[in-house]
Write a protein that holds these residues in place. Sequence first.
Motif, mmCIF file in Angstrom:
data_model
loop_
_atom_site.group_PDB
_atom_site.id
_atom_site.type_symbol
_atom_site.label_atom_id
_atom_site.label_comp_id
_atom_site.label_asym_id
_atom_site.label_seq_id
_atom_site.Cartn_x
_atom_site.Cartn_y
_atom_site.Cartn_z
ATOM 1 N N THR A 185 -14.567 -5.910 -9.100
ATOM 2 C CA THR A 185 -15.233 -5.216 -10.209
ATOM 3 C C THR A 185 -14.934 -5.827 -11.575
ATOM 4 O O THR A 185 -15.511 -5.407 -12.571
ATOM 5 C CB THR A 185 -14.844 -3.716 -10.229
ATOM 6 N N GLY B 254 -8.797 -2.233 -12.993
ATOM 7 C CA GLY B 254 -9.313 -2.728 -11.721
ATOM 8 C C GLY B 254 -8.282 -2.580 -10.619
ATOM 9 O O GLY B 254 -7.079 -2.620 -10.888
ATOM 10 N N VAL B 255 -8.756 -2.387 -9.381
ATOM 11 C CA VAL B 255 -7.885 -2.252 -8.206
ATOM 12 C C VAL B 255 -8.566 -2.938 -7.035
ATOM 13 O O VAL B 255 -9.769 -2.725 -6.811
ATOM 14 C CB VAL B 255 -7.676 -0.776 -7.808
ATOM 15 N N THR B 256 -7.805 -3.712 -6.264
ATOM 16 C CA THR B 256 -8.391 -4.334 -5.067
ATOM 17 C C THR B 256 -8.404 -3.331 -3.916
ATOM 18 O O THR B 256 -7.669 -2.343 -3.921
ATOM 19 C CB THR B 256 -7.568 -5.556 -4.597
ATOM 20 N N ASP B 257 -9.203 -3.640 -2.893
ATOM 21 C CA ASP B 257 -9.023 -2.962 -1.618
ATOM 22 C C ASP B 257 -7.705 -3.439 -1.016
ATOM 23 O O ASP B 257 -7.209 -4.521 -1.360
ATOM 24 C CB ASP B 257 -10.181 -3.299 -0.667
ATOM 25 N N THR B 258 -7.147 -2.655 -0.106
ATOM 26 C CA THR B 258 -5.900 -3.048 0.548
ATOM 27 C C THR B 258 -6.129 -4.317 1.378
ATOM 28 O O THR B 258 -7.044 -4.374 2.203
ATOM 29 C CB THR B 258 -5.407 -1.900 1.461
ATOM 30 N N VAL C 130 -1.872 -4.438 -2.357
ATOM 31 C CA VAL C 130 -2.892 -3.880 -3.247
ATOM 32 C C VAL C 130 -2.641 -4.457 -4.637
ATOM 33 O O VAL C 130 -1.505 -4.449 -5.114
ATOM 34 C CB VAL C 130 -2.833 -2.340 -3.307
ATOM 35 N N GLU D 75 0.819 -1.218 0.000
ATOM 36 C CA GLU D 75 0.000 0.000 0.000
ATOM 37 C C GLU D 75 0.853 1.268 0.000
ATOM 38 O O GLU D 75 0.459 2.276 -0.587
ATOM 39 C CB GLU D 75 -0.947 0.003 1.206
ATOM 40 N N ALA E 242 1.175 2.304 -3.418
ATOM 41 C CA ALA E 242 -0.008 2.157 -4.276
ATOM 42 C C ALA E 242 -0.517 3.484 -4.832
ATOM 43 O O ALA E 242 -0.918 3.568 -5.992
ATOM 44 C CB ALA E 242 -1.121 1.440 -3.514
#
Lengths: 271, 271
Positions: free
Chosen positions: B78, B67-71, B116, B46, B49
């Motif tokens: 998505t 697309g990006v993940t939550d930490t 991330v 992170e 990130a």
Amino acid sequence: MGRQHHDLRGATPAELRAVIRQGGYGGHTAGLAAGALQANIAILPEAAALDFMRFCQRNPKPCPLVGVTDTGDPMLRTLGRDIDIRRDLPAYNVYRDGKLVESRADIVDLWRDDSVGFALGCSFTFEHALQEAGIEMWHIENDTTVPMFRSGLQTVPAGPFGGAMVVSMRAIPEDRVDEVATICARFPQAHGAPVHAGDPAAIGIADTGAPDWGDPAPLPPGHVPVFWACGVTPQVALERAGLALCITHKPGHMLIADVAEDAETTILAPD
Amino acid sequence: MGRQHHDLRGATPAELRAVIRQGGYGGHTAGLAAGALQANIAILPEAAALDFMRFCQRNPKPCPLVGVTDTGDPMLRTLGRDIDIRRDLPAYNVYRDGKLVESRADIVDLWRDDSVGFALGCSFTFEHALQEAGIEMWHIENDTTVPMFRSGLQTVPAGPFGGAMVVSMRAIPEDRVDEVATICARFPQAHGAPVHAGDPAAIGIADTGAPDWGDPAPLPPGHVPVFWACGVTPQVALERAGLALCITHKPGHMLIADVAEDAETTILAPD
């Protein structure tokens, strides 16, 4: 010393920003600097910036990200030459703990070493393209604000950011709805294609005559109500997140960039 | 137990990810799941990130963020249903201090609470569109890897990320170069329109017969060398940044999403 909107019609983006930076204009920017990208602005502490950026990535239609500053650097370097996000907008709104407390002409004293500025595309871009295609924009011709509604559509959340999608409504002749969608899809940096056309109740809007923001507009016979994801969505998400300090543009008082509104990307390469 | 590429030709994205997650396939993904978006992957701590996300925003052609993940959350919510970024790619590359140290089939034990994950669009998308328009993709038909070059074009930096733009080259019939640009511009999530067509020296490439990555490809008479921003660019930027730990897909071994490659946005709304 103040300049009027009509004095500034022929000015370039750089000329407009110079007048604004000197305190010479504090009005709305609709109709100025034809062909230049205009942008919504949000300024947050770095601690919330990654989540806000994820929120924008996950909600590209209401929150089309067109520029981001470095942390603590007030210059929006990829949107033009010498754009100072602290001084180059005609008016700012300041939120504390999620509540609007003040509107003002610059935010130089509120900018911090941990501030991050975001620029998001706005509806002016596709409205210009629709007008060029001969589609009437009633609210522009009648000098009112487009009607906006808190819809039943939900954003995809990220950290403290989430909530309802706000949509704007425009009446479109029923035989041109598909054409309008095709034109607007060419502008992903400016809300893209409409999110809905037709029955307002299908997206949770009970009364199109009673907008949550902006002014009512007529729906003439032979016209369909068409709804676009709206730049008020991130503003509502920011209020909901309740950050100790957050700054936005004052609605309608946009940042005017050097980038063309129909450019393939919103990035101006550095010199 | 391993499956072969030709066994998997008709499989859906979800079926392919299930086979891969169970360790049943470790090969490349070109030609699989026709019509589905495939993505490059980068996994960072992170702390890096926000800068990496700014780097992607400032360099949308080489680094189209999809697309990006939550930490700390390994699910890429998505891009599809039940996509686990730690296990659903056929192969991963692990970098320590900016150096490739290992390729492996999953990275479950390397995922951390501060990880991330990022997904970036890839060239398969526009190559499919060009093939559908009847434009030959020599490297695909001859089962080689497209030639790639470290160009003289520079990325717009963000934090530790920056450096040269890597470009891929394809030979295009000279009377179809404009058409190719128009087709590719429709896919901003997959490198968009070419960055250059014609003289390689104009973008700092001395010898098109000696690519920095991939295999050489012929430039037949009547064809023009056309250059696209390439997904190896972020990989080079990551190596240059020298993070203690960073993970990417193994080149050609992509994440297969549920999102369609020609969707207006790459965001699948949650259930």
